[in-house]
Scaffold this active site. Structure first.
Site, PDB file in Angstrom:
ATOM      1  N   ILE A   7      48.104  48.371  34.953  1.00 55.59           N
ATOM      2  CA  ILE A   7      47.128  47.361  34.517  1.00 55.59           C
ATOM      3  C   ILE A   7      47.510  46.003  35.106  1.00 55.59           C
ATOM      4  O   ILE A   7      48.690  45.625  35.096  1.00 55.59           O
ATOM      5  CB  ILE A   7      47.090  47.251  32.973  1.00 55.59           C
ATOM      6  CG1 ILE A   7      46.981  48.647  32.329  1.00 55.59           C
ATOM      7  CG2 ILE A   7      45.958  46.348  32.502  1.00 55.59           C
ATOM      8  CD1 ILE A   7      47.098  48.652  30.810  1.00 55.59           C
ATOM      9  N   TYR A 145      31.935  32.176  38.417  1.00 55.91           N
ATOM     10  CA  TYR A 145      32.437  33.367  37.717  1.00 55.91           C
ATOM     11  C   TYR A 145      31.395  34.483  37.730  1.00 55.91           C
ATOM     12  O   TYR A 145      31.699  35.627  38.087  1.00 55.91           O
ATOM     13  CB  TYR A 145      32.787  32.974  36.277  1.00 55.91           C
ATOM     14  CG  TYR A 145      33.213  34.124  35.396  1.00 55.91           C
ATOM     15  CD1 TYR A 145      34.405  34.798  35.635  1.00 55.91           C
ATOM     16  CD2 TYR A 145      32.433  34.537  34.315  1.00 55.91           C
ATOM     17  CE1 TYR A 145      34.800  35.848  34.827  1.00 55.91           C
ATOM     18  CE2 TYR A 145      32.815  35.575  33.504  1.00 55.91           C
ATOM     19  CZ  TYR A 145      34.007  36.229  33.762  1.00 55.91           C
ATOM     20  OH  TYR A 145      34.387  37.284  32.964  1.00 55.91           O
ATOM     21  N   LYS A 149      31.362  38.471  39.325  1.00 53.23           N
ATOM     22  CA  LYS A 149      31.187  39.680  38.508  1.00 53.23           C
ATOM     23  C   LYS A 149      29.935  40.447  38.949  1.00 53.23           C
ATOM     24  O   LYS A 149      29.909  41.672  38.881  1.00 53.23           O
ATOM     25  CB  LYS A 149      31.153  39.319  37.020  1.00 53.23           C
ATOM     26  CG  LYS A 149      32.474  38.720  36.508  1.00 53.23           C
ATOM     27  CD  LYS A 149      33.669  39.676  36.613  1.00 53.23           C
ATOM     28  CE  LYS A 149      34.914  39.133  35.928  1.00 53.23           C
ATOM     29  NZ  LYS A 149      36.076  40.031  35.949  1.00 53.23           N
TER      30      LYS A 149
HETATM   31  N1  LIG Z   1      37.095  37.235  27.130  1.00 48.51           N
HETATM   32  C1  LIG Z   1      35.830  37.474  27.480  1.00 48.51           C
HETATM   33  O1  LIG Z   1      34.871  37.069  26.794  1.00 48.51           O
HETATM   34  C2  LIG Z   1      35.534  38.295  28.708  1.00 48.51           C
HETATM   35  C3  LIG Z   1      34.222  38.726  28.874  1.00 48.51           C
HETATM   36  C4  LIG Z   1      33.895  39.491  29.979  1.00 48.51           C
HETATM   37  C5  LIG Z   1      34.876  39.829  30.892  1.00 48.51           C
HETATM   38  N2  LIG Z   1      36.150  39.403  30.716  1.00 48.51           N
HETATM   39  C6  LIG Z   1      37.139  39.802  31.736  1.00 48.51           C
HETATM   40  O2  LIG Z   1      38.243  40.397  31.125  1.00 48.51           O
HETATM   41  C7  LIG Z   1      39.378  40.248  31.975  1.00 48.51           C
HETATM   42  C8  LIG Z   1      40.539  39.761  31.143  1.00 48.51           C
HETATM   43  O3  LIG Z   1      40.188  38.530  30.544  1.00 48.51           O
HETATM   44  P1  LIG Z   1      40.675  38.085  29.099  1.00 48.51           P
HETATM   45  O4  LIG Z   1      39.498  37.693  28.328  1.00 48.51           O
HETATM   46  O5  LIG Z   1      41.601  39.090  28.539  1.00 48.51           O
HETATM   47  O6  LIG Z   1      41.414  36.697  29.446  1.00 48.51           O
HETATM   48  P2  LIG Z   1      42.955  36.357  29.710  1.00 48.51           P
HETATM   49  O7  LIG Z   1      43.758  36.666  28.512  1.00 48.51           O
HETATM   50  O8  LIG Z   1      42.982  34.956  30.230  1.00 48.51           O
HETATM   51  O9  LIG Z   1      43.365  37.360  30.868  1.00 48.51           O
HETATM   52  C9  LIG Z   1      43.215  37.095  32.229  1.00 48.51           C
HETATM   53  C10 LIG Z   1      44.441  37.645  32.890  1.00 48.51           C
HETATM   54  O10 LIG Z   1      44.279  37.609  34.324  1.00 48.51           O
HETATM   55  C11 LIG Z   1      45.486  37.114  34.843  1.00 48.51           C
HETATM   56  N3  LIG Z   1      45.333  36.605  36.208  1.00 48.51           N
HETATM   57  C12 LIG Z   1      44.661  35.516  36.636  1.00 48.51           C
HETATM   58  N4  LIG Z   1      44.817  35.386  37.965  1.00 48.51           N
HETATM   59  C13 LIG Z   1      45.609  36.407  38.377  1.00 48.51           C
HETATM   60  C14 LIG Z   1      46.153  36.808  39.623  1.00 48.51           C
HETATM   61  N5  LIG Z   1      45.937  36.107  40.728  1.00 48.51           N
HETATM   62  N6  LIG Z   1      46.930  37.915  39.663  1.00 48.51           N
HETATM   63  C15 LIG Z   1      47.183  38.618  38.540  1.00 48.51           C
HETATM   64  N7  LIG Z   1      46.730  38.286  37.329  1.00 48.51           N
HETATM   65  C16 LIG Z   1      45.953  37.183  37.253  1.00 48.51           C
HETATM   66  C17 LIG Z   1      45.939  36.051  33.871  1.00 48.51           C
HETATM   67  O11 LIG Z   1      47.290  35.732  34.086  1.00 48.51           O
HETATM   68  P3  LIG Z   1      47.866  34.251  33.717  1.00 48.51           P
HETATM   69  O12 LIG Z   1      47.763  34.163  32.222  1.00 48.51           O
HETATM   70  O13 LIG Z   1      49.255  34.262  34.210  1.00 48.51           O
HETATM   71  O14 LIG Z   1      46.996  33.281  34.435  1.00 48.51           O
HETATM   72  C18 LIG Z   1      45.699  36.815  32.571  1.00 48.51           C
HETATM   73  O15 LIG Z   1      46.756  37.685  32.299  1.00 48.51           O
HETATM   74  C19 LIG Z   1      38.968  39.290  33.083  1.00 48.51           C
HETATM   75  O16 LIG Z   1      38.668  40.022  34.251  1.00 48.51           O
HETATM   76  C20 LIG Z   1      37.697  38.650  32.543  1.00 48.51           C
HETATM   77  O17 LIG Z   1      36.806  38.258  33.562  1.00 48.51           O
HETATM   78  C21 LIG Z   1      36.492  38.628  29.643  1.00 48.51           C
END
Ligand SMILES: NC(=O)c1ccc[n+]([C@@H]2O[C@H](COP(=O)([O-])OP(=O)(O)OC[C@H]3O[C@@H](n4cnc5c(N)ncnc54)[C@H](OP(=O)(O)O)[C@@H]3O)[C@@H](O)[C@H]2O)c1
Length: 263
Positions: A7, A145, A149
């Site tokens: 992951i 963003y 997506k």
């Molecule tokens: N939360 C929502 O409402 C939502 C809705 C739709 C989709 N998503 C998707 O769900 C996924 C996870 O998001 P989340 O909501 O769980 O937010 P999150 O906790 O901020 O997770 C994002 C993760 O991606 C990592 N990341 C960023 N740039 C990276 C890179 N260059 N290499 C490796 N890791 C990297 C971040 O690491 P750092 O912390 O070190 O920066 C963090 O661990 C994302 O793809 C997001 O687009 C989220």
């Protein structure tokens, strides 16, 4: 059956919660993080909780980091890492859009290509991409963003069809979360206000925009990641994964209805 699941983006949110949930179900988890510090923190947590989780630093934009996955025999790759810039496409600096594409699209596809090399050779495996419902209905001021997506959503659909032309044992699927309170959305919408100044077309309505965004996510966000993590677990364990795993169901339905009416 116990699987080895790699992951990305496990420092927090869906990545971390999925890693923990999947490890609790008996899978061997390789939970990678963008930074070394996060990898160490997660490793210490896993050790303390006696979870079968190993960690290492994998910044998906760095080729040297991506190559590390060649050392593993992976059953499932969960491309979860993501970033999101905000601000109008009328004025957002292009390098910010490029960075979103580097992470959400190019980094994820590059990693998938590496994983697929082994999966195609052994004729077994699954690659999952965490997209978003914002990749089906675009959100104003989150254009960068949303574009990444949308790109992922189209690309993954195509990749799945291409692979199925040659084997039915290697699977490609999409995870499509609605709005969840991981902190991701708040961090993203805040980014635009760091570079928007008085020359912005939107400077007069800045405060209204901020308030609208705050209220929108307050109303829409699901507080616990559980419903999404349950879907991710289903996708990881499925023998024949579906194209899309969506949660919460009512936000997925809302998006379907909006698309029917041409939104
Ligand atoms: N939360 C929502 O409402 C939502 C809705 C739709 C989709 N998503 C998707 O769900 C996924 C996870 O998001 P989340 O909501 O769980 O937010 P999150 O906790 O901020 O997770 C994002 C993760 O991606 C990592 N990341 C960023 N740039 C990276 C890179 N260059 N290499 C490796 N890791 C990297 C971040 O690491 P750092 O912390 O070190 O920066 C963090 O661990 C994302 O793809 C997001 O687009 C989220």
């Amino acid at each position: 059956m116990k699987k080895t699941i790699l992951i990305t983006g496990c420092s927090s949110g869906f990545g971390r919660d999925s890693a923990i949930a999947l490890a609790k179900r008996g899978h061997h988890i390789i939970a990678t993080t963008r930074t070394e510090e996060s990898a160490q923190e997660l490793a210490a947590f896993a050790k303390q909780k006696n979870l079968d989780i190993e960690t290492f630093k994998l910044d998906i934009t760095q080729d040297a980091d991506r190559q590390k996955i060649a050392n593993y025999d992976i059953d499932v790759l969960l491309n979860n890492a993501g970033t999101g810039e905000s601000g109008s496409l009328a004025e957002i600096p292009l390098e910010k859009i490029r960075h979103d594409f580097e992470v959400n699209v190019f980094g994820s596809i590059a990693l998938a290509q590496l994983a697929l090399k082994k999966m195609m050779a052994k004729d077994r495996g699954t690659v999952l991409f965490v997209s978003s419902l914002a990749g089906r209905i675009a959100m104003p001021f989150l254009g960068s963003y949303s574009m990444t997506k949308f790109a992922l959503c189209g690309g993954v659909d195509v990749l799945r069809k291409e692979i199925y032309r040659v084997t039915k044992n290697v699977h490609i699927a999409l995870i499509e979360p609605g709005a969840y309170h991981t902190g991701f959305n708040q961090r993203n919408v805040a980014k635009q206000y760091k570079w928007m100044d008085e020359t912005s077309y939107f400077s007069d309505i800045k405060d209204v925009l901020k308030k609208d965004e705050e209220q929108y996510f307050q109303q829409m966000e699901i507080k616990s990641t559980k419903s999404m993590v349950d879907k991710i677990v289903q996708a990881c364990e499925a023998k024949n994964p579906k194209l899309r795993y969506v949660a919460p169901w009512w936000q997925g339905l809302g998006v379907q209805i909006m698309r029917i009416f041409g939104k």
